[in-house]
Design a protein around this motif. Structure first.
Motif, PDB file in Angstrom:
ATOM      1  N   PRO A   1       0.814  -1.216   0.000  1.00 26.61           N
ATOM      2  CA  PRO A   1       0.000   0.000   0.000  1.00 26.61           C
ATOM      3  C   PRO A   1       0.849   1.268   0.000  1.00 26.61           C
ATOM      4  CG  PRO A   1       0.064  -0.952   2.199  1.00 26.61           C
ATOM      5  CD  PRO A   1       0.799  -1.905   1.295  1.00 26.61           C
ATOM      6  N   VAL A   2       0.423   2.238  -0.806  1.00 25.53           N
ATOM      7  CA  VAL A   2       1.066   3.548  -0.881  1.00 25.53           C
ATOM      8  C   VAL A   2      -0.021   4.601  -0.726  1.00 25.53           C
ATOM      9  CG1 VAL A   2       2.412   5.152  -2.291  1.00 25.53           C
ATOM     10  CG2 VAL A   2       2.879   2.699  -2.417  1.00 25.53           C
ATOM     11  N   VAL A   3       0.098   5.432   0.313  1.00 24.29           N
ATOM     12  CA  VAL A   3      -0.854   6.520   0.553  1.00 24.29           C
ATOM     13  C   VAL A   3      -0.224   7.806   0.030  1.00 24.29           C
ATOM     14  CG1 VAL A   3      -2.169   7.809   2.273  1.00 24.29           C
ATOM     15  CG2 VAL A   3      -1.733   5.351   2.609  1.00 24.29           C
ATOM     16  N   LEU A   4      -0.901   8.467  -0.906  1.00 20.82           N
ATOM     17  CA  LEU A   4      -0.370   9.649  -1.585  1.00 20.82           C
ATOM     18  C   LEU A   4      -1.049  10.906  -1.059  1.00 20.82           C
ATOM     19  CD1 LEU A   4      -0.410   8.103  -5.158  1.00 20.82           C
ATOM     20  CD2 LEU A   4       1.625   8.586  -3.788  1.00 20.82           C
ATOM     21  N   LEU A   5      -0.230  11.870  -0.623  1.00 19.27           N
ATOM     22  CA  LEU A   5      -0.726  13.122  -0.045  1.00 19.27           C
ATOM     23  C   LEU A   5      -0.507  14.259  -1.026  1.00 19.27           C
ATOM     24  CD1 LEU A   5       0.774  12.701   3.540  1.00 19.27           C
ATOM     25  CD2 LEU A   5      -1.447  11.904   2.679  1.00 19.27           C
ATOM     26  N   HIS A   6      -1.580  14.952  -1.382  1.00 26.24           N
ATOM     27  CA  HIS A   6      -1.516  15.992  -2.403  1.00 26.24           C
ATOM     28  C   HIS A   6      -0.958  17.305  -1.862  1.00 26.24           C
ATOM     29  CE1 HIS A   6      -4.988  18.204  -0.810  1.00 26.24           C
ATOM     30  NE2 HIS A   6      -5.619  17.037  -0.661  1.00 26.24           N
ATOM     31  N   GLY A   7      -0.685  18.217  -2.771  1.00 26.00           N
ATOM     32  CA  GLY A   7      -0.187  19.536  -2.420  1.00 26.00           C
ATOM     33  C   GLY A   7      -1.306  20.555  -2.299  1.00 26.00           C
ATOM     34  N   MET A   8      -0.909  21.774  -1.973  1.00 35.79           N
ATOM     35  CA  MET A   8      -1.861  22.870  -1.826  1.00 35.79           C
ATOM     36  C   MET A   8      -2.580  23.154  -3.138  1.00 35.79           C
ATOM     37  SD  MET A   8      -1.053  26.832  -0.786  1.00 35.79           S
ATOM     38  CE  MET A   8      -0.401  27.242  -2.404  1.00 35.79           C
ATOM     39  N   ALA A   9      -3.838  23.536  -3.031  1.00 30.21           N
ATOM     40  CA  ALA A   9      -4.674  23.937  -4.164  1.00 30.21           C
ATOM     41  C   ALA A   9      -5.058  22.769  -5.059  1.00 30.21           C
ATOM     42  CB  ALA A   9      -4.010  25.032  -4.994  1.00 30.21           C
ATOM     43  N   ALA A  10      -4.792  21.549  -4.602  1.00 31.55           N
ATOM     44  CA  ALA A  10      -5.145  20.365  -5.385  1.00 31.55           C
ATOM     45  C   ALA A  10      -6.105  19.502  -4.573  1.00 31.55           C
ATOM     46  CB  ALA A  10      -3.905  19.581  -5.771  1.00 31.55           C
ATOM     47  N   THR A  11      -6.488  18.386  -5.145  1.00 26.41           N
ATOM     48  CA  THR A  11      -7.249  17.358  -4.442  1.00 26.41           C
ATOM     49  C   THR A  11      -6.513  16.043  -4.625  1.00 26.41           C
ATOM     50  OG1 THR A  11      -8.624  16.864  -6.381  1.00 26.41           O
ATOM     51  CG2 THR A  11      -9.424  18.572  -4.866  1.00 26.41           C
ATOM     52  N   GLY A  12      -6.968  15.015  -3.919  1.00 29.67           N
ATOM     53  CA  GLY A  12      -6.241  13.760  -3.977  1.00 29.67           C
ATOM     54  C   GLY A  12      -6.030  13.233  -5.375  1.00 29.67           C
ATOM     55  N   MET A  13      -7.103  13.106  -6.150  1.00 27.61           N
ATOM     56  CA  MET A  13      -6.966  12.522  -7.476  1.00 27.61           C
ATOM     57  C   MET A  13      -6.439  13.518  -8.495  1.00 27.61           C
ATOM     58  SD  MET A  13      -6.975   9.778  -9.146  1.00 27.61           S
ATOM     59  CE  MET A  13      -7.796   8.606  -8.082  1.00 27.61           C
ATOM     60  N   LEU A  14      -6.770  14.789  -8.362  1.00 26.18           N
ATOM     61  CA  LEU A  14      -6.260  15.774  -9.311  1.00 26.18           C
ATOM     62  C   LEU A  14      -4.733  15.803  -9.276  1.00 26.18           C
ATOM     63  CD1 LEU A  14      -6.930  18.005 -11.358  1.00 26.18           C
ATOM     64  CD2 LEU A  14      -6.942  19.631  -9.451  1.00 26.18           C
TER      65      LEU A  14
END
Length: 269
Positions: free
Chosen positions: A52-65
């Motif tokens: 499993p890999v949990v991906l954390l997004h950056g500012m002004a984005a969303t998880g999938m974007l």
């Protein structure tokens, strides 16, 4: 501090990116309630036999974007998980602070029953990943920190840069919510979907996040994180200059650096 060439990255990392998402290849998001009544929109490829890999997004984005290209390119090699962090997309609208965001990562890990997951964080997500690991590094299998660092606003140049971001932060969201509301397709096109995601992060969130970045400083405790860390070093990064990425690598006892000759937005674009 070991240095690694791009040639040693997994084979999937060399595939050409697809700039327009193939919506049919992306898992559907679902609203979940985590511990302490924290709600979020979660994406999960669900392959429980894979790491499993949990991906954390950056500012002004969303998880999938932020991560749709990663999902398209690495499905079948890892169990990929992303979620909307607080005040982003359909993320939780309670108290905001990086410590709370770090705790949310572990809430997701517990909710899904993940064993030794890798936590991947881009930009703001990299700061959050550091905090999640600080809480209990023994619960995680390692970190991937991309286009991020130990914090900001510790010298005059960084203060000037942060000040510029604060003054220009309304420009970061170039999609007014009114435009997104005009998109009425039940199944939107990739372009319409991206507009909706961009419009879901408010101007107030931009300013709040920038303020949190300005206050963040992990230099006093990064040496305590005794777990493997891969650092994706963006050599043309203005938001997190090379020296602050190198500082992070030097402080982490088990880090390896993978230079990428690109700017700050490379993980999203």
């Amino acid at each position: 501090m070991p240095r690694n060439s791009l040639g040693s990255l997994p084979r999937a990392a060399s595939r050409l990116p697809r700039m327009a998402p193939d919506m049919s290849r992306l898992p559907a998001g679902r609203i979940v309630t985590l511990a302490d009544d924290v709600t979020t929109r979660l994406y999960d490829t669900g392959e429980e036999h894979l790491r499993p890999v949990v991906l954390l997004h950056g500012m002004a984005a969303t998880g999938m974007l932020n991560w749709y290209q990663t999902f398209q390119r690495l499905q079948g090699e890892y169990r990929l998980i992303a979620f909307d962090q607080r005040w982003h997309g359909m993320g939780h609208h309670g108290d905001f602070g990086f410590q709370a965001l770090g705790e949310d990562v572990l809430r997701v890990v517990d909710h899904l029953g993940l064993e030794s997951p890798i936590i991947g964080g881009y930009s703001m997500g990299g700061l959050v990943a550091q905090l999640a690991a600080r809480t209990d590094p023994s619960r995680l299998g390692g970190l991937v920190l991309a286009a991020t660092g130990t914090g900001a606003e510790r010298n005059a140049l960084e203060k000037i840069t942060l000040g510029g971001f604060l003054r220009s932060s309304p420009l970061l969201n170039a999609v007014p919510v009114e435009i997104a509301r005009e998109i009425s397709e039940e199944t939107p096109s990739p372009h319409a979907w991206a507009l909706r995601e961009l419009s879901s992060v408010s101007f107030a969130t931009h300013r709040t996040v920038i303020g949190e970045v300005a206050r963040f400083n992990s230099t006093s405790w990064l040496h305590e994180l005794d777990l493997p860390v891969a650092i994706i070093k963006t050599t043309r990064d203005i938001a997190f200059p090379q020296w602050i990425q190198d500082e992070m690598a030097d402080l982490l006892p088990r880090s390896a650096v993978f230079p990428v000759h690109a700017g700050h937005a490379v993980c999203a674009t």
